[in-house]
Structure formats: C-alpha cells, structure tokens
Design a protein around this motif. Structure first.
Motif, short mmCIF file in Angstrom:
data_model
loop_
_atom_site.label_atom_id
_atom_site.label_comp_id
_atom_site.label_asym_id
_atom_site.label_seq_id
_atom_site.Cartn_x
_atom_site.Cartn_y
_atom_site.Cartn_z
N UNK A 54 -14.42 9.15 -13.29
CA UNK A 54 -13.95 7.80 -13.07
C UNK A 54 -12.47 7.70 -12.77
N UNK A 55 -11.68 8.68 -13.20
CA UNK A 55 -10.23 8.68 -12.94
C UNK A 55 -9.99 9.15 -11.52
N UNK A 56 -9.25 8.37 -10.74
CA UNK A 56 -9.08 8.67 -9.32
C UNK A 56 -7.60 8.77 -8.96
N UNK A 57 -7.23 9.90 -8.35
CA UNK A 57 -5.90 10.10 -7.80
C UNK A 57 -5.98 9.87 -6.30
N UNK A 58 -5.15 8.96 -5.79
CA UNK A 58 -5.21 8.55 -4.39
C UNK A 58 -3.85 8.74 -3.73
N UNK A 59 -3.83 9.39 -2.57
CA UNK A 59 -2.60 9.60 -1.81
C UNK A 59 -2.80 9.12 -0.38
N UNK A 60 -1.93 8.20 0.08
CA UNK A 60 -2.05 7.66 1.43
C UNK A 60 -0.70 7.65 2.14
N UNK A 94 9.61 -4.31 12.43
CA UNK A 94 10.24 -5.00 11.30
C UNK A 94 11.11 -6.16 11.78
N UNK A 95 11.84 -5.93 12.87
CA UNK A 95 12.69 -6.96 13.46
C UNK A 95 12.38 -7.04 14.95
N UNK A 96 12.06 -8.22 15.42
CA UNK A 96 11.81 -8.41 16.85
C UNK A 96 13.10 -8.85 17.54
N UNK A 97 13.16 -8.61 18.85
CA UNK A 97 14.33 -9.03 19.62
C UNK A 97 15.41 -7.98 19.73
N UNK A 98 15.14 -6.75 19.24
CA UNK A 98 16.13 -5.67 19.38
C UNK A 98 15.49 -4.54 20.18
N UNK A 99 16.35 -3.69 20.77
CA UNK A 99 15.86 -2.63 21.65
C UNK A 99 15.10 -1.55 20.90
N UNK A 100 15.66 -1.08 19.77
CA UNK A 100 15.02 -0.01 19.00
C UNK A 100 13.96 -0.58 18.08
N UNK A 101 12.75 -0.09 18.20
CA UNK A 101 11.65 -0.57 17.36
C UNK A 101 11.77 0.06 15.97
N UNK A 102 11.97 -0.78 14.96
CA UNK A 102 12.06 -0.32 13.58
C UNK A 102 10.70 -0.52 12.91
N UNK A 103 10.12 0.59 12.46
CA UNK A 103 8.82 0.54 11.79
C UNK A 103 8.93 1.11 10.39
N UNK A 104 7.99 0.73 9.55
CA UNK A 104 7.95 1.27 8.19
C UNK A 104 7.07 2.51 8.14
N UNK A 105 7.47 3.45 7.29
CA UNK A 105 6.67 4.62 6.98
C UNK A 105 6.59 4.67 5.46
N UNK A 106 5.37 4.67 4.93
CA UNK A 106 5.18 4.52 3.48
C UNK A 106 4.17 5.53 2.96
N UNK A 107 4.52 6.20 1.88
CA UNK A 107 3.59 7.04 1.12
C UNK A 107 3.25 6.29 -0.16
N UNK A 108 1.95 6.14 -0.43
CA UNK A 108 1.52 5.45 -1.64
C UNK A 108 0.68 6.42 -2.49
N UNK A 109 1.14 6.67 -3.72
CA UNK A 109 0.42 7.52 -4.67
C UNK A 109 0.00 6.66 -5.85
N UNK A 110 -1.30 6.61 -6.12
CA UNK A 110 -1.76 5.79 -7.24
C UNK A 110 -2.78 6.54 -8.09
N UNK A 111 -2.86 6.11 -9.35
CA UNK A 111 -3.85 6.60 -10.28
C UNK A 111 -4.70 5.40 -10.70
N UNK A 112 -6.01 5.55 -10.61
CA UNK A 112 -6.89 4.43 -10.93
C UNK A 112 -8.08 4.87 -11.75
N UNK A 113 -8.87 3.89 -12.15
CA UNK A 113 -10.11 4.20 -12.89
C UNK A 113 -11.23 3.34 -12.32
N UNK A 114 -12.35 4.00 -11.95
CA UNK A 114 -13.47 3.29 -11.36
C UNK A 114 -14.47 2.86 -12.44
N UNK A 115 -14.79 1.56 -12.42
CA UNK A 115 -15.81 1.01 -13.31
C UNK A 115 -17.10 0.80 -12.54
#
Length: 198
Positions: free
Chosen positions: A163-169, A177-198
């Motif tokens: 039931x314990x779940x380790x998740x990495x994304x 992130x901001x429109x109207x500028x020449x360089x496109x700024x994007x987000x890059x995100x790593x999400x690490x979570x610990x959960x429990x499935x019922x």
C-alpha cells in the motif's frame, strides 16, 4: 538449511507480488506528500527550488496491468536565483495519468497536468512582492502577461509495496510562464511523493 532459505526467499517474493497486485475493477484512493524541485528555462541565473507538494489521487484498474489515475495536487514551484532571490508560484494542479504496471507494484506513467496558479510571489532579500503586480507596474507599457493556467506533461515511475507508494515524476511545462517576450520561459519540475493506497 539451503532449501529452507530458498523456500523463505520464494515465499517472501510471492508475498511481495501479492501485496502489490491489483485486480481488474479495483479502485484506490491515495493521500500523498513530498517535495517539488523546480526551475525555469531561458531565465539567466535560475536555479532549482525545493518546496512541499501534497495532495490525493484516485486510481481505477481496467486490468491487472493497466490503470488510470486522477488527482488533486498543491505545489509551490518557480526558481531560486544566484542573488538569493526567488520566484514562488503556487498552483492547484489536476494530474491525470495512464499507468502501465510492468511488474507487480512497479508502474510507468504518463499523462497531462492542467493547473491553476493561485498565488505568485517574488522575494528579494527580506522583501516579498506580488509578482503579477510587479510585471503590471514595471512593464505596464509592454504587452507582458502571466497566464494563470498552466499545462504540464508528467512522466514517471512509481513503486508500491503493502500500500505504500513511492512516486517520481518529471513535469515538462508546455505553457509559457510570461507571454509577450521573445524567449519562451517554461517550468521544469520534479515531483517526489510518498503515499498510501486505501
């Protein structure tokens, strides 16, 4: 003794497999908590920022090997900078993934994650300001804008045991992130979570 040891290992492996095996039609709910590690592309001096991430996820198994999940996730994203400043982007996100279980408990997943930005802050030393207002005030003569809607593509792996779940994304931000500028700024995100499935 050797036979007993092999029998014990085999029994343990069977237990592990059974404990993580789901059947067709199963439904689970999983509270989860962890960290997000985020940065911004095409922004000079942007470094990774670590913050809390937490939420809940619902999963439905179409077969033993394939499921779909939908969740609610609260994250604080953005980036740190070399001068000790940082941009904090608070989101309510709705991750939706398709999950393929290669082995009992071990899943590879991919999907989409629409999100809505509820708060934005820019911190420089001891001063914190609303980043939306900062852009509106400083760049009022320019056509700059920060959309509140964000779309990301999450890909990752998870492992479940009893039931314990380790998740990495890893989330690829598609929305500018901001429109109207020449360089496109994007987000890059790593999400690490610990959960429990019922």
């Amino acid at each position: 003794m050797k036979k007993f040891f092999l029998l014990a290992v085999a029994a343990m492996m069977v237990t592990m497999s059974v404990s993580a095996q789901h059947r067709e039609g199963d439904n689970t709910i999983q509270p989860r908590v962890g960290i997000s590690m985020s940065t911004l592309t095409n922004w000079d001096g942007a470094k990774m920022k670590v913050n809390l991430a937490y939420g809940v996820e619902f999963e439905h198994f179409f077969t033993e090997d394939f499921s779909a999940a939908a969740g609610l996730l609260f994250t604080n994203q953005g980036a740190k900078f070399e001068d000790e400043g940082q941009i904090k982007l608070h989101y309510v996100a709705f991750p939706i993934t398709a999950n393929y279980y290669m082995l009992p408990g071990l899943a590879v997943k991919a999907g989409v994650q629409p999100a809505y930005r509820v708060k934005t802050q820019m911190k420089d030393s001891d001063v914190t300001v609303d980043f939306d207002r900062f852009i509106e005030t400083v760049f009022q003569d320019f056509d700059f804008n920060m959309p509140k809607f964000e779309l990301e593509i999450p890909v990752g792996l998870s492992y479940e045991y009893n039931g314990v779940t380790l998740d990495a994304r890893y989330n690829f931000g598609l929305t500018k992130l901001i429109t109207g500028i020449d360089d496109a700024i994007h987000q890059r995100v790593i999400v690490l979570t610990l959960g429990y499935k019922f």
